[in-house]
Design a protein around this motif. Structure first.
Motif, PDB file in Angstrom:
ATOM      1  N   LYS A 139       3.696   1.854  -9.500  1.00 43.57           N
ATOM      2  CA  LYS A 139       2.452   2.233 -10.177  1.00 43.57           C
ATOM      3  C   LYS A 139       1.238   1.979  -9.268  1.00 43.57           C
ATOM      4  O   LYS A 139       0.297   2.784  -9.212  1.00 43.57           O
ATOM      5  N   LEU A 140       1.276   0.850  -8.516  1.00 42.01           N
ATOM      6  CA  LEU A 140       0.151   0.487  -7.640  1.00 42.01           C
ATOM      7  C   LEU A 140       0.053   1.404  -6.418  1.00 42.01           C
ATOM      8  O   LEU A 140      -0.985   1.446  -5.753  1.00 42.01           O
ATOM      9  N   SER A 141       1.137   2.147  -6.141  1.00 43.24           N
ATOM     10  CA  SER A 141       1.143   3.023  -4.962  1.00 43.24           C
ATOM     11  C   SER A 141       0.151   4.177  -5.082  1.00 43.24           C
ATOM     12  O   SER A 141      -0.112   4.888  -4.111  1.00 43.24           O
ATOM     13  N   SER A 142      -0.379   4.360  -6.298  1.00 46.94           N
ATOM     14  CA  SER A 142      -1.359   5.428  -6.487  1.00 46.94           C
ATOM     15  C   SER A 142      -2.721   5.077  -5.864  1.00 46.94           C
ATOM     16  O   SER A 142      -3.557   5.942  -5.647  1.00 46.94           O
ATOM     17  N   ILE A 143      -2.930   3.788  -5.567  1.00 47.06           N
ATOM     18  CA  ILE A 143      -4.251   3.368  -5.060  1.00 47.06           C
ATOM     19  C   ILE A 143      -4.481   3.868  -3.636  1.00 47.06           C
ATOM     20  O   ILE A 143      -3.622   3.738  -2.789  1.00 47.06           O
ATOM     21  N   ARG A 144      -5.639   4.456  -3.421  1.00 47.61           N
ATOM     22  CA  ARG A 144      -6.031   4.939  -2.090  1.00 47.61           C
ATOM     23  C   ARG A 144      -7.300   4.216  -1.658  1.00 47.61           C
ATOM     24  O   ARG A 144      -8.211   4.015  -2.456  1.00 47.61           O
ATOM     25  N   LEU A 145      -7.368   3.836  -0.407  1.00 50.01           N
ATOM     26  CA  LEU A 145      -8.593   3.231   0.146  1.00 50.01           C
ATOM     27  C   LEU A 145      -9.062   4.065   1.323  1.00 50.01           C
ATOM     28  O   LEU A 145      -8.247   4.644   2.044  1.00 50.01           O
ATOM     29  N   ASP A 146     -10.377   4.090   1.535  1.00 50.39           N
ATOM     30  CA  ASP A 146     -10.921   4.839   2.674  1.00 50.39           C
ATOM     31  C   ASP A 146     -10.541   4.185   3.990  1.00 50.39           C
ATOM     32  O   ASP A 146     -10.783   2.988   4.186  1.00 50.39           O
ATOM     33  N   GLY A 147      -9.975   4.966   4.883  1.00 47.41           N
ATOM     34  CA  GLY A 147      -9.789   4.487   6.258  1.00 47.41           C
ATOM     35  C   GLY A 147      -8.578   3.616   6.499  1.00 47.41           C
ATOM     36  O   GLY A 147      -8.291   3.278   7.642  1.00 47.41           O
ATOM     37  N   VAL A 148      -7.895   3.153   5.439  1.00 39.68           N
ATOM     38  CA  VAL A 148      -6.664   2.387   5.663  1.00 39.68           C
ATOM     39  C   VAL A 148      -5.570   2.859   4.717  1.00 39.68           C
ATOM     40  O   VAL A 148      -5.826   3.277   3.589  1.00 39.68           O
ATOM     41  N   GLU A 149      -4.350   2.750   5.210  1.00 37.70           N
ATOM     42  CA  GLU A 149      -3.178   3.017   4.373  1.00 37.70           C
ATOM     43  C   GLU A 149      -2.777   1.691   3.730  1.00 37.70           C
ATOM     44  O   GLU A 149      -2.844   0.644   4.375  1.00 37.70           O
ATOM     45  N   VAL A 150      -2.388   1.729   2.457  1.00 35.92           N
ATOM     46  CA  VAL A 150      -1.974   0.494   1.777  1.00 35.92           C
ATOM     47  C   VAL A 150      -0.554   0.674   1.257  1.00 35.92           C
ATOM     48  O   VAL A 150      -0.257   1.686   0.623  1.00 35.92           O
ATOM     49  N   VAL A 151       0.295  -0.297   1.529  1.00 31.34           N
ATOM     50  CA  VAL A 151       1.668  -0.254   1.017  1.00 31.34           C
ATOM     51  C   VAL A 151       1.968  -1.572   0.320  1.00 31.34           C
ATOM     52  O   VAL A 151       1.671  -2.647   0.858  1.00 31.34           O
ATOM     53  N   ILE A 152       2.527  -1.496  -0.889  1.00 26.06           N
ATOM     54  CA  ILE A 152       2.967  -2.720  -1.570  1.00 26.06           C
ATOM     55  C   ILE A 152       4.445  -2.553  -1.915  1.00 26.06           C
ATOM     56  O   ILE A 152       4.873  -1.488  -2.375  1.00 26.06           O
ATOM     57  N   ARG A 153       5.236  -3.581  -1.635  1.00 21.91           N
ATOM     58  CA  ARG A 153       6.680  -3.511  -1.864  1.00 21.91           C
ATOM     59  C   ARG A 153       7.144  -4.751  -2.614  1.00 21.91           C
ATOM     60  O   ARG A 153       6.712  -5.868  -2.297  1.00 21.91           O
ATOM     61  N   PRO A 154       8.054  -4.585  -3.587  1.00 19.61           N
ATOM     62  CA  PRO A 154       8.547  -5.741  -4.338  1.00 19.61           C
ATOM     63  C   PRO A 154       9.420  -6.637  -3.468  1.00 19.61           C
ATOM     64  O   PRO A 154      10.166  -6.149  -2.629  1.00 19.61           O
ATOM     65  N   GLU A 155       9.285  -7.963  -3.695  1.00 20.23           N
ATOM     66  CA  GLU A 155      10.209  -8.924  -3.088  1.00 20.23           C
ATOM     67  C   GLU A 155      11.115  -9.360  -4.238  1.00 20.23           C
ATOM     68  O   GLU A 155      11.761  -8.487  -4.841  1.00 20.23           O
ATOM     69  N   LYS A 156      11.156 -10.645  -4.604  1.00 17.95           N
ATOM     70  CA  LYS A 156      11.951 -11.073  -5.757  1.00 17.95           C
ATOM     71  C   LYS A 156      11.025 -11.546  -6.864  1.00 17.95           C
ATOM     72  O   LYS A 156       9.949 -12.073  -6.590  1.00 17.95           O
ATOM     73  N   GLU A 157      11.474 -11.364  -8.131  1.00 18.00           N
ATOM     74  CA  GLU A 157      10.722 -11.829  -9.296  1.00 18.00           C
ATOM     75  C   GLU A 157       9.255 -11.395  -9.203  1.00 18.00           C
ATOM     76  O   GLU A 157       8.975 -10.207  -9.137  1.00 18.00           O
ATOM     77  N   HIS A 158       8.327 -12.337  -9.163  1.00 14.88           N
ATOM     78  CA  HIS A 158       6.901 -12.039  -9.204  1.00 14.88           C
ATOM     79  C   HIS A 158       6.297 -11.826  -7.817  1.00 14.88           C
ATOM     80  O   HIS A 158       5.090 -11.675  -7.687  1.00 14.88           O
ATOM     81  N   ARG A 159       7.143 -11.863  -6.772  1.00 17.14           N
ATOM     82  CA  ARG A 159       6.612 -11.828  -5.401  1.00 17.14           C
ATOM     83  C   ARG A 159       6.670 -10.428  -4.804  1.00 17.14           C
ATOM     84  O   ARG A 159       7.655  -9.710  -5.004  1.00 17.14           O
ATOM     85  N   ALA A 160       5.651 -10.082  -4.050  1.00 25.28           N
ATOM     86  CA  ALA A 160       5.623  -8.796  -3.373  1.00 25.28           C
ATOM     87  C   ALA A 160       4.950  -8.955  -2.020  1.00 25.28           C
ATOM     88  O   ALA A 160       4.411 -10.018  -1.699  1.00 25.28           O
TER      89      ALA A 160
END
Lengths: 403, 403
Positions: A139-160
């Protein structure tokens, strides 16, 4: 401490196989009732037999009195000065979930958390499931920022893990995790006022977190992110390059897989139990020269403060030691990265007991694997960073220095 | 060796109390008739009991084979690299008698001596009384020099401290003590020819000594001064600042009070006996986090070559150990700064036996306090400079390094 470049200059080819088996947080403190540590309490017939056939000692990860995190403790075991080659938490998180990091990428460790009335009420969002975490990262992958690429990936449980990719990003910014409940998430700030790259980076992080807060606004319990350990991949010479060897890591936890990747190891697929890990080791025996096998649960049970559960973990590992010896490694080292005494429920500064098995090493009179027994071993107490040169030597991978 | 700034970066608050008890010159050599050292000969039921409850080892003040003076030996015990942080003898003398030293002040150690026929016949002027010394220092206070202020203060017996205050003074000048009788006092000279500040300083010192010789001309036996160890106060970070703690020193001898002051400790008033010192310790128990208790006479009797008098000194200390334990220190270390074997009648290079008591330290099987017993202790043989990080760790005053 031997300089890595100097050591590298002595390397010669060798077909010998080296195994470094790390029981995370192995060392302990004596139980007040028995006077025995976790390791001294455990029934370990196979490790005791290995100790009888080996040289023993104790190793300090960073130095006397210093309690290391797992990152620096493993860097030392792999032959790196752990203070000089400090690896940021964000880098370990990102590499641990399999992301690649370029030299300019900025990584952070993320916790999903719960915010109510403007303050953090649960820093771990009730330890949401890894599946829920994956859904939220999507769901968070929809976020776009100017000038930078953002990637978020799940780790375990509450950690990413969060990675920003772009030019001119700086790691000199503060955490947004307030470390306590009852406080609002902190804004990201430059560590030093007037540091332009850091100011720009902090602004980008704050904008991302604002967007994330909107995206997660109708979620419960994970309705916000906390970030910490902003870091870039350090410029580290690979141990595989330095010592001309192929190295494989059999580790189940992301963080240890991350440190292994960072120094040039390949990751070996494995099932979750220690017996699975040993079978995975056997399965790639012909593929590598150096094998890092990491067992996590001695540390976990130590951090829980569960003395006898930690004892049981040590016994679980012991049961698979004969299978490792069947592979006939030329060098087999069994040790911890740091101590995690159940009495302290935390990492500690106490040196880790060590078994060093090799045809080309001296033997001593140590006939069981334990902290006190190892303190009487022929290797004495020494810095963990010295272990790798000793392993390379016994693998006959180092030539003579000087005429 | 752990870098002090690095260690400082890990410090967190703690209410724990640490005691460092130093028996000066504690270590010894075996008596030829019994094969036992002074410490092994002494009846020490309380120290033996403490050893049983503790981790033991041996510490090197500076390094294997190096015989340290008390200055560097104590600097190491306080966590300073004793070679890097060398403290001049003059500074220790001046601070030891309670003088303050600014960064430009130049201090020297002074001996009253006897000169007859132009040569030194007694380097200690018959060990004149401290009262006689004070009277002579008063008399010498009449001397005035152009451009610098001169202060001389009595220490004990024939010893005094001299301080020159002014601009552009240099410590790069030679001693005037010829170190032997039968030779004339030496002129003060610059260590290097052409060093203008040193030349000017040497000229000032020579003028002062000329005046002193006139002032003392009708005195006997103390009719001249010998100076040595010209030094300025080194720029040393205070241990109290570095580790965020309050520290108190219970020491009776000027030199040890001086080293303690130099690193940021406050001096605690005490009577002369060891029992008095322990009562003084108890009296300020709530005031400090770190306590340095210094017992002098083991060294003095060792230097006298009186084996059994040194044994008796160790037994005197032993008797007060239960009173220290009643205070329930979180960390209690008992050791020496260096060895002073009665057989050598001098400081020596042999490592000092060590007891390290803490709830958070491992125990070993050592059941008596002695050099050989401690060599089998779980802490092994290690540099004295590592002791402070271990004490801070057990006082839970250090946080984890790295993730």
């Amino acid at each position: 401490m031997i300089d890595m470049e100097f050591l590298s200059s002595l390397v010669i080819p060798s077909g010998a196989r080296m195994v470094l088996l790390v029981l995370d947080g192995l060392g302990g403190l004596p139980h007040p009732e028995t006077g025995l540590t976790e390791l001294e309490t455990a029934r370990t017939p196979h490790l005791d037999a290995l100790a009888r056939d080996s040289a023993c000692g104790l190793i300090h990860a960073v130095g006397p009195g210093i309690t290391p995190g797992s990152g620096p403790a493993h860097m030392a075991l792999f032959g790196y000065d752990p203070v000089r080659y400090e690896v940021g938490r964000g880098v370990l998180s990102a590499l641990g979930v399999g992301m690649d990091l370029g030299p300019e990428d900025l990584a952070a460790r993320v916790n999903f958390c719960t915010v109510e009335g403007g303050v953090v009420t649960d820093r771990r969002a009730g330890r949401i499931s890894t599946e829920e975490n994956a859904r939220l990262c999507e769901k968070l992958s929809s976020i776009r920022l100017d000038g930078v690429e953002v990637v978020i990936r799940p780790e375990k449980e509450h950690r990413a893990a969060l990675v920003l990719r772009g030019e001119g990003l700086s790691e000199r910014v503060t955490d947004t995790d307030p470390q306590k409940t009852g406080l609002p998430p902190l804004p990201c700030r430059p560590l030093t006022e007037g540091d332009e790259a850091a100011e720009r980076t902090a602004a980008l992080v704050n904008r991302y977190l604002e967007e994330a807060s909107k995206v997660l606004s109708d979620e419960r319990p994970a309705n916000m992110l906390l970030t910490r350990g902003f870091a870039k991949r350090p410029d580290i010479p690979l141990m595989t390059d330095l010592y001309g060897m192929r190295a494989g890591a059999v580790a189940t936890y992301p963080m240890y897989r991350a440190v292994a990747r960072l120094v040039g190891m390949e990751l070996v697929e494995t099932g979750p139990s220690f017996a699975d890990q040993v079978e995975a080791l056997a399965g790639v025996w012909d593929k590598y020269d150096y094998f890092f096998v990491h067992y996590k649960y001695t540390d976990s049970r130590g951090e829980d403060g569960d003395f006898y559960a930690k004892v049981a973990c040590i016994e679980e590992v012991d049961a698979s030691v004969p299978r490792i010896r069947e592979l006939q490694p030329d060098v087999l080292v069994v040790t911890g990265d740091h101590s995690t005494p159940a009495l302290l429920k935390a990492h500690s500064w106490h040196p880790s007991p060590l078994i060093f098995f090799s045809q080309w090493e001296r033997k001593d009179d140590v006939d069981s694997f334990g902290e006190r027994a190892c303190s009487r071993g022929i290797l004495g107490t020494f810095p963990a960073v010295d272990l790798l040169p000793m392993m390379l030597a016994c693998a006959q991978r180092l030539t003579k220095f000087g005429a």
